[in-house]
Design a protein around this motif. Structure first.
Motif, PDB file in Angstrom:
ATOM      1  N   ILE A   1       0.962  -1.192  -0.289  1.00  0.00           N
ATOM      2  CA  ILE A   1      -0.022  -0.314   0.066  1.00  0.00           C
ATOM      3  C   ILE A   1       0.939   1.203  -0.013  1.00  0.00           C
ATOM      4  CG2 ILE A   1      -1.667   1.379   1.372  1.00  0.00           C
ATOM      5  CD1 ILE A   1      -2.779  -1.410   2.519  1.00  0.00           C
ATOM      6  N   PHE A   2       2.076   1.290   0.983  1.00  0.00           N
ATOM      7  CA  PHE A   2       2.649   2.391   1.054  1.00  0.00           C
ATOM      8  C   PHE A   2       3.680   2.650  -0.297  1.00  0.00           C
ATOM      9  CE2 PHE A   2       2.158   1.793   5.663  1.00  0.00           C
ATOM     10  CZ  PHE A   2       1.537   2.592   5.937  1.00  0.00           C
ATOM     11  N   PHE A   3       3.814   1.299  -0.740  1.00  0.00           N
ATOM     12  CA  PHE A   3       4.766   1.636  -2.237  1.00  0.00           C
ATOM     13  C   PHE A   3       3.874   2.134  -3.279  1.00  0.00           C
ATOM     14  CE2 PHE A   3       6.180  -0.379  -6.239  1.00  0.00           C
ATOM     15  CZ  PHE A   3       7.668  -0.075  -5.999  1.00  0.00           C
ATOM     16  N   GLY A   4       2.685   1.710  -3.426  1.00  0.00           N
ATOM     17  CA  GLY A   4       1.704   2.307  -4.231  1.00  0.00           C
ATOM     18  C   GLY A   4       1.361   3.712  -4.034  1.00  0.00           C
ATOM     19  N   MET A   5       1.329   4.188  -2.935  1.00  0.00           N
ATOM     20  CA  MET A   5       1.145   5.551  -2.457  1.00  0.00           C
ATOM     21  C   MET A   5       2.195   6.345  -2.792  1.00  0.00           C
ATOM     22  SD  MET A   5      -1.042   5.362   1.066  1.00  0.00           S
ATOM     23  CE  MET A   5      -0.733   6.882   1.333  1.00  0.00           C
ATOM     24  N   GLY A   6       3.430   5.720  -2.560  1.00  0.00           N
ATOM     25  CA  GLY A   6       4.455   6.531  -3.001  1.00  0.00           C
ATOM     26  C   GLY A   6       4.906   6.597  -4.322  1.00  0.00           C
TER      27      GLY A   6
END
Lengths: 135, 85
Positions: free
Chosen positions: A27-32
């Motif tokens: 999720i964080f990777f996608g948001m990043g």
């Protein structure tokens, strides 16, 4: 113009930190990645607008943006659409909550949804009377 | 007490009193396009279109702006007609 650059920098920093500092979690990777893409798009816009060739076009764009922002018909439409959405959301949330109650979803979900509905209602009344007093 | 007054912000007024106008006629007499008029009044072209079609009633400020631009009284541009019951 400067605001754009600040936005680009913020988005880029957020994106990098999401990927580097919080590597575990898709999720964080996608948001990043999303933040970085946003930063790249904004940076391209910034560079495009800085080009002297596009100065007239940019000024025209800014003028149109200001006109659309101040246009009384569009202001009225924005307010009306917000009001309609408020009422629709009220009905949708209530129906959803009733359905959830009958399905037998966990209690905390149902209670949270009822609290959201109550908050929406109270917020609507408070804002209305605040604006009425000011006018 | 306040919470009971739900009608104030839940009710919708549909329709209303119509305000007829001669904006299109006057604009054509002056030989200007909708876009030029919109630019002079600092509104969007769609607003001028809606005004001319009678789908939108202008604010008093916009009405005075229009009357000042064409140097005509507001009453000569906008005609107030009471709703027939």
């Amino acid at each position: 113009m400067k605001k754009n650059l600040v936005l680009v920098s913020l988005l880029f920093i957020c994106g990098i930190s999401f990927i580097v500092i919080l590597p575990n979690g898709s999720i964080f990777f996608g948001m990043g990645c999303g933040f970085i893409s946003g930063a790249i798009v904004n940076l391209y816009k910034y560079i495009y607008m800085l080009n002297p060739k596009n100065k007239i076009q940019y000024e025209e764009h800014l003028k149109n943006e200001q006109t659309n922002l101040k246009d009384e018909r569009k202001i009225m439409l924005r307010e009306k659409s917000g009001r309609i959405t408020y009422i629709i959301m009220f009905v949708v949330l209530t129906i959803l909550n009733i359905v959830f109650t009958f399905i037998g979803v966990e209690n905390w979900i149902v209670i949270t949804l009822w609290i959201v509905i109550a908050f929406k209602y109270v917020c609507g009344v408070v804002v209305f009377y605040y604006l009425a007093q000011k006018m | 007490m306040i919470l009971l007054c739900w009608k104030d912000y839940f009710t919708f007024e549909i329709g209303g009193v119509e305000l007829k106008n001669k904006l299109e006629e006057i604009r054509k007499q002056h030989g200007i396009t909708q876009e030029q008029l919109a630019k002079n009044l600092e509104v969007s072209r769609q607003t001028i279109g809606s005004l001319e079609n009678g789908r939108y009633n202008p604010s008093i400020l916009l009405a005075f702006k229009i009357s000042k631009l064409f140097k005509i009284n507001v009453e000569e541009i906008f005609i107030y007609e009471e709703e027939k019951k």
